[in-house]
Design a protein around this motif. Structure first.
Motif, PDB file in Angstrom:
ATOM      1  N   PRO A  32       0.795  -1.237   0.000  1.00  0.00           N
ATOM      2  CA  PRO A  32       0.000   0.000   0.000  1.00  0.00           C
ATOM      3  C   PRO A  32       0.821   1.279   0.000  1.00  0.00           C
ATOM      4  CG  PRO A  32      -0.004  -0.994   2.175  1.00  0.00           C
ATOM      5  CD  PRO A  32       0.666  -1.980   1.267  1.00  0.00           C
ATOM      6  N   HIS A  33       2.140   1.197   0.238  1.00  0.00           N
ATOM      7  CA  HIS A  33       2.927   2.434   0.222  1.00  0.00           C
ATOM      8  C   HIS A  33       3.279   2.863  -1.202  1.00  0.00           C
ATOM      9  CE1 HIS A  33       6.092  -0.740   0.305  1.00  0.00           C
ATOM     10  NE2 HIS A  33       6.700   0.087  -0.524  1.00  0.00           N
ATOM     11  N   HIS A  34       3.088   1.987  -2.182  1.00  0.00           N
ATOM     12  CA  HIS A  34       3.244   2.339  -3.592  1.00  0.00           C
ATOM     13  C   HIS A  34       1.970   3.060  -4.016  1.00  0.00           C
ATOM     14  CE1 HIS A  34       3.522   1.849  -7.930  1.00  0.00           C
ATOM     15  NE2 HIS A  34       4.772   1.454  -7.811  1.00  0.00           N
ATOM     16  N   ILE A  35       2.063   4.120  -4.823  1.00  0.00           N
ATOM     17  CA  ILE A  35       0.875   4.904  -5.178  1.00  0.00           C
ATOM     18  C   ILE A  35      -0.183   4.024  -5.838  1.00  0.00           C
ATOM     19  CG2 ILE A  35       1.882   5.625  -7.386  1.00  0.00           C
ATOM     20  CD1 ILE A  35      -0.573   7.625  -5.181  1.00  0.00           C
ATOM     21  N   TRP A  38      -1.731   2.061  -3.033  1.00  0.00           N
ATOM     22  CA  TRP A  38      -2.491   2.952  -2.154  1.00  0.00           C
ATOM     23  C   TRP A  38      -3.853   3.303  -2.750  1.00  0.00           C
ATOM     24  CZ3 TRP A  38      -2.500   4.516   2.687  1.00  0.00           C
ATOM     25  CH2 TRP A  38      -3.201   5.663   3.047  1.00  0.00           C
ATOM     26  N   VAL A  42      -6.362   0.830  -0.811  1.00  0.00           N
ATOM     27  CA  VAL A  42      -6.683   1.591   0.411  1.00  0.00           C
ATOM     28  C   VAL A  42      -7.795   2.603   0.119  1.00  0.00           C
ATOM     29  CG1 VAL A  42      -5.822   3.134   2.217  1.00  0.00           C
ATOM     30  CG2 VAL A  42      -4.357   1.299   1.333  1.00  0.00           C
ATOM     31  N   THR A 126       4.825   7.105  -9.580  1.00  0.00           N
ATOM     32  CA  THR A 126       4.603   7.583  -8.217  1.00  0.00           C
ATOM     33  C   THR A 126       4.415   9.097  -8.212  1.00  0.00           C
ATOM     34  OG1 THR A 126       5.916   5.777  -7.293  1.00  0.00           O
ATOM     35  CG2 THR A 126       5.614   7.721  -5.905  1.00  0.00           C
TER      36      THR A 126
END
Length: 274
Positions: A32-35, A38, A42, A126
């Motif tokens: 989830p920290h990758h755009i 995310w 998320v 990103t």
């Protein structure tokens, strides 16, 4: 940085062409920290109240076993290849989206033969978020509804500021384009952008290295190194492995090293492959 309102605007634009009408679960195979992760694993499920099953740390066979009709799988080409390697069939009605690297036409064909109903590919980065989409690896990308073309630039309709594109784009018309190569010579490894020049700079910063060249080899990097001093290749390899582990993320670590007295060059004097 983007506000949640901007992220919601982008998710709505992505969902219009990409998300199937019948989606019961989102299967998250990306962090989830990758755009990309995310937005799809998320923000999207939060806004649309869709259940998320995180399979990031599950094996590909386990992921394939738990898929059901109506699932929407979020993955990279690396994830899709891993699912193909299981030899299992996708249940009817499973769709997916891929990003963080080009989807090869052959892999897409194999996924369809394995029962995947449809696979959407999102183009972006990103820095820019999603810009375009397509459902056929041989076709051009179509601009997402929240983006518009201005000459050779792309901007968000609601901001009118040009995006910092990572690739050169060839335009078919005002709404369709084809990427033709990275501007910064980065390559995709396991869904991560890796700068070849940065890897080379890190290697050359080591006192044991006089010069170096770095290239993509398959799905990993290879490096040609001109040593600054005489050392057994095995020992030099160990030193360089430790050096890159300290300064680079795992996808940027060269998988193989070749050592020589000078970098290989072609008849024009430019660094060549080895």
């Amino acid at each position: 940085r983007k506000s949640f309102a901007e992220l919601q605007f982008e998710v709505d634009a992505l969902c219009a062409p990409v998300l199937p009408d019948v989606t019961t679960r989102i299967i998250a195979a990306v962090p989830p920290h990758h755009i990309f992760g995310w937005l799809f694993t998320v923000v999207l499920p939060t806004l649309r109240e869709i259940q998320v099953n995180d399979v990031l740390f599950r094996g590909s066979a386990s992921t394939m076993e738990q898929l059901e009709t109506g699932d929407f799988v979020v993955g990279t080409p690396f994830n899709w290849q891993a699912m193909l390697s299981t030899g299992r069939q996708f249940p009817a009605g499973v769709c997916g989206v891929t990003a963080a690297g080009p989807m090869p036409s052959r892999m897409r064909e194999q996924l369809m033969k394995a029962g995947l109903s449809r696979l959407f590919e999102v183009f972006g980065s990103t820095e820019t978020g999603g810009i375009g989409w397509r459902s056929d690896s041989g076709s051009s990308f179509t601009l997402l509804p929240h983006c518009e073309r201005h000459d050779d630039q792309v901007s968000y309709k609601h901001l009118r500021t040009h995006l910092s594109l990572q690739d050169h784009l060839v335009w078919c018309n005002a709404h369709q384009f084809t990427p033709v190569g990275r501007i910064d010579r980065a390559v995709q490894i396991a869904g991560v952008n890796v700068s070849l020049s940065k890897v080379r700079d890190v290697l050359c910063a080591n006192d044991l290295v006089f010069d170096a060249s770095v290239r993509l080899s398959g799905d990993r990097l290879k490096a040609f190194v001109v040593p600054a001093k005489s050392m057994a290749p095995a020992n030099l390899r160990l030193e360089l492995d430790a050096h890159v582990r300290e300064h680079l993320d795992p996808p940027a670590h060269p998988a193989t090293y070749t050592f020589g007295d000078a970098l290989p060059r072609n008849v024009m004097g430019k660094t060549s492959d080895w």
